[in-house]
Design a protein around this motif. Sequence first.
Motif, mmCIF file in Angstrom:
data_model
loop_
_atom_site.group_PDB
_atom_site.id
_atom_site.type_symbol
_atom_site.label_atom_id
_atom_site.label_comp_id
_atom_site.label_asym_id
_atom_site.label_seq_id
_atom_site.Cartn_x
_atom_site.Cartn_y
_atom_site.Cartn_z
ATOM 1 N N THR A 27 0.692 -1.132 -0.144
ATOM 2 C CA THR A 27 -0.043 -0.083 0.074
ATOM 3 C C THR A 27 0.833 1.382 0.086
ATOM 4 O OG1 THR A 27 -1.516 -1.207 1.317
ATOM 5 C CG2 THR A 27 -2.096 1.166 1.068
ATOM 6 N N PHE A 28 1.989 1.113 0.675
ATOM 7 C CA PHE A 28 2.934 2.274 0.636
ATOM 8 C C PHE A 28 3.546 2.671 -0.751
ATOM 9 C CE2 PHE A 28 6.694 4.606 1.546
ATOM 10 C CZ PHE A 28 6.502 5.314 2.628
ATOM 11 N N ARG A 29 3.815 1.474 -1.179
ATOM 12 C CA ARG A 29 4.515 1.613 -2.606
ATOM 13 C C ARG A 29 3.392 2.576 -3.326
ATOM 14 N NH1 ARG A 29 7.362 -3.271 -1.685
ATOM 15 N NH2 ARG A 29 5.855 -4.412 -2.626
ATOM 16 N N ARG A 30 2.071 1.881 -3.599
ATOM 17 C CA ARG A 30 0.878 2.419 -4.403
ATOM 18 C C ARG A 30 0.697 3.954 -4.142
ATOM 19 N NH1 ARG A 30 -4.056 3.243 -3.226
ATOM 20 N NH2 ARG A 30 -4.211 1.811 -1.750
ATOM 21 N N LEU A 31 0.436 4.485 -2.870
ATOM 22 C CA LEU A 31 0.472 5.771 -2.325
ATOM 23 C C LEU A 31 1.399 6.433 -2.945
ATOM 24 C CD1 LEU A 31 -1.123 5.003 1.361
ATOM 25 C CD2 LEU A 31 -2.142 6.235 -0.682
ATOM 26 N N ALA A 32 2.746 6.084 -2.697
ATOM 27 C CA ALA A 32 3.909 6.956 -2.823
ATOM 28 C C ALA A 32 3.999 7.157 -4.468
ATOM 29 C CB ALA A 32 5.312 6.187 -2.779
ATOM 30 N N GLU A 33 3.609 6.186 -5.087
ATOM 31 C CA GLU A 33 3.336 6.495 -6.701
ATOM 32 C C GLU A 33 2.299 7.431 -7.122
ATOM 33 O OE1 GLU A 33 3.153 2.857 -8.990
ATOM 34 O OE2 GLU A 33 2.183 3.932 -10.808
ATOM 35 N N GLU A 34 1.279 7.141 -6.489
ATOM 36 C CA GLU A 34 -0.151 8.085 -6.585
ATOM 37 C C GLU A 34 0.500 9.581 -5.959
ATOM 38 O OE1 GLU A 34 -3.546 4.765 -5.929
ATOM 39 O OE2 GLU A 34 -3.252 6.607 -4.529
ATOM 40 N N LEU A 35 1.145 9.618 -5.234
ATOM 41 C CA LEU A 35 1.367 11.024 -4.633
ATOM 42 C C LEU A 35 2.401 11.661 -5.515
ATOM 43 C CD1 LEU A 35 1.722 10.360 -0.924
ATOM 44 C CD2 LEU A 35 0.636 12.358 -1.727
ATOM 45 N N GLY A 205 12.877 4.046 2.629
ATOM 46 C CA GLY A 205 13.550 2.813 1.955
ATOM 47 C C GLY A 205 12.977 1.430 2.750
ATOM 48 N N ASP A 206 12.968 1.419 4.057
ATOM 49 C CA ASP A 206 12.591 0.329 4.804
ATOM 50 C C ASP A 206 11.081 0.067 4.536
ATOM 51 O OD1 ASP A 206 15.038 0.141 5.556
ATOM 52 O OD2 ASP A 206 14.503 0.888 7.829
ATOM 53 N N ARG A 207 10.118 1.383 4.482
ATOM 54 C CA ARG A 207 8.802 1.212 4.209
ATOM 55 C C ARG A 207 8.335 0.583 3.150
ATOM 56 N NH1 ARG A 207 4.705 4.879 7.616
ATOM 57 N NH2 ARG A 207 3.791 2.873 6.941
ATOM 58 N N LEU A 208 9.312 1.110 1.967
ATOM 59 C CA LEU A 208 9.040 0.875 0.561
ATOM 60 C C LEU A 208 9.324 -0.621 0.377
ATOM 61 C CD1 LEU A 208 10.245 3.704 -1.094
ATOM 62 C CD2 LEU A 208 7.967 2.942 -1.643
ATOM 63 N N TYR A 209 10.671 -0.956 0.999
ATOM 64 C CA TYR A 209 11.330 -2.368 0.308
ATOM 65 C C TYR A 209 11.621 -3.396 1.566
ATOM 66 C CZ TYR A 209 11.623 0.669 -3.786
ATOM 67 O OH TYR A 209 11.290 1.346 -4.919
ATOM 68 N N GLY A 210 11.108 -2.822 2.858
ATOM 69 C CA GLY A 210 11.719 -3.850 3.783
ATOM 70 C C GLY A 210 12.899 -3.306 4.529
#
Length: 212
Positions: A27-35, A205-210
């Motif tokens: 979800t974090f990755r999707r939101l970052a992309e939308e933002l 970075g951690d929240r996107l990729y662990g």
Amino acid sequence: MDVHVADHPLIAHKLTYLRDKRTDSPTFRRLAEELVTLLAYEATREVRTEPFDIETPVAPTTGIKLANPKPIIVPILRAGLGMLDGMVKLLPSAEVGFLGMIRNEETLEVSTYANRLPDDLTGRQVFILDPMLATGGTLVMAVDYLTAKGASDITIVCLLAAPEGLAHLESELASTDIPVKVVVGTVDERLNEKGYIVPGLGDAGDRLYGVL
Ligand code: URA
């Protein structure tokens, strides 16, 4: 340095979910992309264009198209990669270069560990992607690096910024003679003693990729 802080309820809504520690990585990755796609609309306001003659089914007319050389998008690894898809959605014909920078968590010193960029950026418009403008150290180095290669105008796109980082960037870039613009989702309260943005969203970075 020109700073544009987005003031839009959709951006504030998405940032709230992005900050929430319960938000999982997909979800974090999707939101970052939308933002980024929303921020890119403002960031590309001065993208270079040239006239372009076409014919509609009704009449000839002159529109515009992106000028050559095309802009170059430079995500700062690793967290900037989470912003790349959102940016290329809006600028599909741009080129993409990579800059790997890491900050020492104790000294907060920044070093470059990778780069994949054209040697010559003379006359190029560059869009730097880095989600967190914290101390500003990484972005000062990135701007210096890109101007030394000839970049002629730089726009930095960030999701969050700390006031201290913006001030640092502004003072370090005061003598830069090319235009630098920062487009940011919002400016938070402050940095903490570990150089994290407060309230922020943690390690992007951690929240996107662990966690590494
Ligand atoms: N980098 C991050 O990922 N988060 C911060 O809060 C500051 C720098």
